[in-house]
Write an enzyme that holds these catalytic residues in place. Structure first.
Site, PDB file in Angstrom:
ATOM      1  N   SER A   1      -0.513   7.072   0.944  1.00 46.49           N
ATOM      2  CA  SER A   1      -1.837   7.693   1.007  1.00 46.49           C
ATOM      3  C   SER A   1      -2.881   6.758   1.600  1.00 46.49           C
ATOM      4  O   SER A   1      -3.950   7.197   1.989  1.00 46.49           O
ATOM      5  CB  SER A   1      -2.275   8.117  -0.401  1.00 46.49           C
ATOM      6  OG  SER A   1      -2.367   6.997  -1.260  1.00 46.49           O
ATOM      7  N   CYS A   2      -2.564   5.476   1.680  1.00 46.84           N
ATOM      8  CA  CYS A   2      -3.521   4.508   2.210  1.00 46.84           C
ATOM      9  C   CYS A   2      -3.173   4.089   3.636  1.00 46.84           C
ATOM     10  O   CYS A   2      -3.748   3.145   4.160  1.00 46.84           O
ATOM     11  CB  CYS A   2      -3.585   3.278   1.299  1.00 46.84           C
ATOM     12  SG  CYS A   2      -4.202   3.643  -0.354  1.00 46.84           S
ATOM     13  N   GLY A   3      -2.183   4.741   4.228  1.00 45.84           N
ATOM     14  CA  GLY A   3      -1.961   4.554   5.653  1.00 45.84           C
ATOM     15  C   GLY A   3      -0.982   3.479   6.043  1.00 45.84           C
ATOM     16  O   GLY A   3      -0.900   3.114   7.210  1.00 45.84           O
TER      17      GLY A   3
ATOM     18  N   THR B   1       0.820  -1.199   0.000  1.00 48.26           N
ATOM     19  CA  THR B   1       0.000   0.000   0.000  1.00 48.26           C
ATOM     20  C   THR B   1       0.857   1.252   0.000  1.00 48.26           C
ATOM     21  O   THR B   1       1.892   1.296   0.648  1.00 48.26           O
ATOM     22  CB  THR B   1      -0.885   0.001   1.264  1.00 48.26           C
ATOM     23  OG1 THR B   1      -1.518  -1.268   1.386  1.00 48.26           O
ATOM     24  CG2 THR B   1      -1.939   1.086   1.186  1.00 48.26           C
ATOM     25  N   THR B   2       0.424   2.278  -0.714  1.00 48.48           N
ATOM     26  CA  THR B   2       1.153   3.533  -0.737  1.00 48.48           C
ATOM     27  C   THR B   2       0.867   4.328   0.530  1.00 48.48           C
ATOM     28  O   THR B   2      -0.047   4.024   1.291  1.00 48.48           O
ATOM     29  CB  THR B   2       0.745   4.380  -1.954  1.00 48.48           C
ATOM     30  OG1 THR B   2      -0.648   4.704  -1.839  1.00 48.48           O
ATOM     31  CG2 THR B   2       0.974   3.628  -3.243  1.00 48.48           C
TER      32      THR B   2
END
Length: 286
Positions: free
Chosen positions: A127-129, A124-125
């Site tokens: 921006s996705c936590g 996950t990047t």
């Protein structure tokens, strides 16, 4: 907006009302095009051999094949140009835009794909936590190589002049004001190539894909310039491409700084009006 003129691949003329104080006037303005692109992957050795969708990204049409190749290379799915058997554009064109919004990358018959592993591969990047430790661990597990021994150096004067050089190449940005740009440059400051997109990561993928097609990876002799901020994701793409220096017009994130320091990269931020900050790898700035 009340009407739209026929569009080019990457910009669209629209009717707008311009408000200045208590006056309203009608005019046309150009906006950057944003459309989905589906990236598919297939191999004759994969179970079922059918093409599978691995990503859908919102992008500005243009250089779509390079975007797909750069994305797959940055994620470690393809590692050399020789793995690629063909890059095709299946499906019918969009009835409004005329664009084919699918790129299919076919690997050679001796290049199996573990699609089950592929589904687990994408971490996950920010921006996705996802936490920073997990992101860096994913790079270590993937075998990312340190660039600390890369001997390429860049002068302060070359770095300071990059934003002006980049603007000279930003053809679509000049019309719309709505696109990010990514460029690779040599130690002499020459811009080798530039790509534009509504997404910062897409612009970098297009650059990496172009270098892959030209068989210029790893790009140890080049630097990467981005028009926005320096995120972990952009640093990761530069690292995988073997680019030792990333310069950003905007601010870096904390995780971008951590990645640069761990993997021996140079990170420059706030590159504006002849000034900049060096957050990591200052030995490459001479």
């Amino acid at each position: 907006m009340v009407a739209a003129a026929p569009m080019s691949a990457n910009s669209l003329a629209v009717d707008v009302s311009r408000i200045e104080g208590d006056r309203a006037t009608s005019k046309q303005d150009e906006v950057a095009v944003e459309e989905p692109l589906e990236i598919q992957l297939c191999s004759a050795q994969a179970a079922g051999a059918a093409a599978r969708s691995v990503s859908i990204t919102m992008r500005t049409p243009g250089d779509d094949e390079e975007l797909a190749l750069g994305f797959l290379f940055s994620e470690g799915i393809i590692t050399t140009r020789t793995r690629i058997a063909a890059v095709t554009r299946p499906g019918e064109p969009d009835p409004v835009t005329g664009q084919r919004n699918v790129v299919r990358v076919e690997l050679g018959p001796d290049e199996p794909i573990d699609f089950a592993r592929l589904e687990r591969h994408f971490y996950t990047t920010s921006s996705c936590g996802v936490c920073g430790k997990a992101s860096l661990d994913a790079l270590r597990v993937a075998g990312a190589q340190s660039l600390a021994e890369c001997a390429t150096r860049f002068s302060r004067e070359v770095i300071a002049g990059l934003p002006d050089r980049l603007r000279e190449h930003q053809r679509v940005f000049a019309k719309t004001g709505g696109l990010h740009a990514a460029a690779v440059f040599g130690p002499d400051g020459e811009i080798v190539l530039v790509r534009e997109d509504v997404g910062r990561h897409n612009a970098v993928d297009k650059v990496v894909g172009a270098l892959l097609r030209q068989e210029r990876l790893p790009a140890h002799g080049l630097g990467l310039l981005v028009s926005g901020r320096a995120s972990f994701e952009l640093m990761q793409k530069a690292l995988v491409a073997g680019i030792p220096l990333l310069a950003a017009v905007g601010a870096p994130s904390s995780l971008a700084v951590e990645l640069a320091r761990e993997f021996g990269m140079t990170l420059i931020g706030f590159l504006r009006r002849g000034t900049f900050n060096v957050y990591a790898g200052g030995e490459r700035v001479v």
